[in-house]
Design a protein around this motif. Sequence first.
Motif, PDB file in Angstrom:
ATOM      1  N   LYS A  77       0.852  -1.180   0.000  1.00 58.62           N
ATOM      2  CA  LYS A  77       0.000   0.000   0.000  1.00 58.62           C
ATOM      3  C   LYS A  77       0.888   1.230   0.000  1.00 58.62           C
ATOM      4  O   LYS A  77       2.011   1.205   0.507  1.00 58.62           O
ATOM      5  CB  LYS A  77      -0.941  -0.022   1.202  1.00 58.62           C
ATOM      6  N   ILE A  78       0.382   2.329  -0.564  1.00 57.73           N
ATOM      7  CA  ILE A  78       1.211   3.457  -0.949  1.00 57.73           C
ATOM      8  C   ILE A  78       2.149   3.964   0.148  1.00 57.73           C
ATOM      9  O   ILE A  78       3.335   4.177  -0.100  1.00 57.73           O
ATOM     10  CB  ILE A  78       0.328   4.615  -1.483  1.00 57.73           C
ATOM     11  N   LYS A  79       1.670   4.116   1.393  1.00 58.33           N
ATOM     12  CA  LYS A  79       2.539   4.622   2.455  1.00 58.33           C
ATOM     13  C   LYS A  79       3.669   3.647   2.763  1.00 58.33           C
ATOM     14  O   LYS A  79       4.819   4.039   2.940  1.00 58.33           O
ATOM     15  CB  LYS A  79       1.722   4.900   3.723  1.00 58.33           C
ATOM     16  N   GLU A  80       3.312   2.368   2.814  1.00 58.15           N
ATOM     17  CA  GLU A  80       4.320   1.338   3.078  1.00 58.15           C
ATOM     18  C   GLU A  80       5.304   1.259   1.918  1.00 58.15           C
ATOM     19  O   GLU A  80       6.507   1.072   2.121  1.00 58.15           O
ATOM     20  CB  GLU A  80       3.652  -0.013   3.284  1.00 58.15           C
ATOM     21  N   GLN A  81       4.784   1.424   0.683  1.00 54.75           N
ATOM     22  CA  GLN A  81       5.629   1.300  -0.490  1.00 54.75           C
ATOM     23  C   GLN A  81       6.622   2.443  -0.597  1.00 54.75           C
ATOM     24  O   GLN A  81       7.774   2.253  -0.975  1.00 54.75           O
ATOM     25  CB  GLN A  81       4.764   1.233  -1.761  1.00 54.75           C
ATOM     26  N   ILE A  82       6.166   3.652  -0.273  1.00 53.87           N
ATOM     27  CA  ILE A  82       7.073   4.798  -0.321  1.00 53.87           C
ATOM     28  C   ILE A  82       8.243   4.580   0.632  1.00 53.87           C
ATOM     29  O   ILE A  82       9.403   4.840   0.291  1.00 53.87           O
ATOM     30  CB  ILE A  82       6.327   6.104   0.026  1.00 53.87           C
ATOM     31  N   SER A  83       7.938   4.091   1.822  1.00 57.36           N
ATOM     32  CA  SER A  83       8.985   3.825   2.808  1.00 57.36           C
ATOM     33  C   SER A  83       9.953   2.757   2.296  1.00 57.36           C
ATOM     34  O   SER A  83      11.175   2.898   2.419  1.00 57.36           O
ATOM     35  CB  SER A  83       8.360   3.385   4.128  1.00 57.36           C
ATOM     36  N   SER A  84       9.397   1.699   1.701  1.00 56.58           N
ATOM     37  CA  SER A  84      10.230   0.627   1.165  1.00 56.58           C
ATOM     38  C   SER A  84      11.091   1.124   0.005  1.00 56.58           C
ATOM     39  O   SER A  84      12.284   0.816  -0.085  1.00 56.58           O
ATOM     40  CB  SER A  84       9.337  -0.530   0.707  1.00 56.58           C
ATOM     41  N   ASP A  85      10.499   1.933  -0.900  1.00 59.43           N
ATOM     42  CA  ASP A  85      11.241   2.473  -2.036  1.00 59.43           C
ATOM     43  C   ASP A  85      12.327   3.433  -1.584  1.00 59.43           C
ATOM     44  O   ASP A  85      13.411   3.503  -2.183  1.00 59.43           O
ATOM     45  CB  ASP A  85      10.287   3.178  -3.004  1.00 59.43           C
ATOM     46  N   ALA A  86      12.042   4.179  -0.509  1.00 58.07           N
ATOM     47  CA  ALA A  86      13.050   5.102   0.020  1.00 58.07           C
ATOM     48  C   ALA A  86      14.271   4.330   0.515  1.00 58.07           C
ATOM     49  O   ALA A  86      15.420   4.756   0.311  1.00 58.07           O
ATOM     50  CB  ALA A  86      12.447   5.930   1.152  1.00 58.07           C
ATOM     51  N   ASP A  87      14.037   3.193   1.138  1.00 58.73           N
ATOM     52  CA  ASP A  87      15.148   2.350   1.589  1.00 58.73           C
ATOM     53  C   ASP A  87      15.972   1.865   0.397  1.00 58.73           C
ATOM     54  O   ASP A  87      17.206   1.784   0.471  1.00 58.73           O
ATOM     55  CB  ASP A  87      14.625   1.152   2.382  1.00 58.73           C
ATOM     56  N   VAL A  88      15.276   1.536  -0.702  1.00 61.41           N
ATOM     57  CA  VAL A  88      15.967   1.099  -1.916  1.00 61.41           C
ATOM     58  C   VAL A  88      16.870   2.209  -2.440  1.00 61.41           C
ATOM     59  O   VAL A  88      18.035   1.977  -2.809  1.00 61.41           O
ATOM     60  CB  VAL A  88      14.949   0.681  -3.004  1.00 61.41           C
ATOM     61  N   VAL A  89      16.342   3.432  -2.480  1.00 65.38           N
ATOM     62  CA  VAL A  89      17.130   4.571  -2.968  1.00 65.38           C
ATOM     63  C   VAL A  89      18.366   4.789  -2.102  1.00 65.38           C
ATOM     64  O   VAL A  89      19.469   5.046  -2.615  1.00 65.38           O
ATOM     65  CB  VAL A  89      16.261   5.846  -3.016  1.00 65.38           C
TER      66      VAL A  89
END
Length: 275
Positions: free
Chosen positions: A207-219
Amino acid sequence: MELKIKGRTEHGLYLVDPKEGEGRPGEKVLLPNRYVTDAMSRGESVRVFLYLDSDDRLVASTDEPLITLDEVSLLTVKQVSKIGAFLDWGLPKDLFMPFKEMTRHLQEKEQVLVRLYIDKSNRLAASMKKLYHYLSTDSPYTIGDEVEGRIYEFGHDFGTFVAVDDRYSAMLPKHEDMREHKIGDVIHARVFGVKKDGKLDITTKKKIKEQISSDADVVLEILDSYAGVLPFTERAGAEVIFRETGLSKNAFKRAVGRLYKERKIIVDDGVIRRA
């Protein structure tokens, strides 16, 4: 199909099409002794499945095969030979799948999603191709449901084709990175759309909030691999961003925005730096 018991031999019962009247010649099909019960008698009908045995003779079976014509089913590979693979489909003679009908190399004992078709020699055979048209579109799932599916084809321009529960038609968007997956892999996903025809749109994204956090870790991980300086920003082309990060341009932009607000990065002169 339903066939009528015509007579008995030492090898089993002979069956004929009940539409063939008494005294009219009809093709006899053998029901081997292994399927014969004491309750079976001449003149009665019995429900059977017809197939060719190892000597290419038409025989009947009262066993239900694990797959029937134009169906999709998950079968186990029993043997891989120079000409193809042999699959367990619940009958004495294994089901053959030619190499040309495979979408990847197979190993013994693995399970593979296939359909049943009639080949040019009028024999039943299995195929890993063209499953899309034979998957069901009446799934019980709705938007937000968590599902499990098996990848059966990479559509490239369309996305990744998935069989949810090995039976329902579904697709992942083309921007989702599936480079680490192969045909046959089982993935966990979430339903984000149901088309009018019943086909499912699914995503492996959270879900979008969880995904943003996960994508930020990737970056951040990618930044570390670049010694703290990423030589492009969210203004770069979508292809560059996806090639370097595995994220869509929008996902990358959201992740960069989150990190910038948290003061974990600095965006300046066309690059992104660790703060």
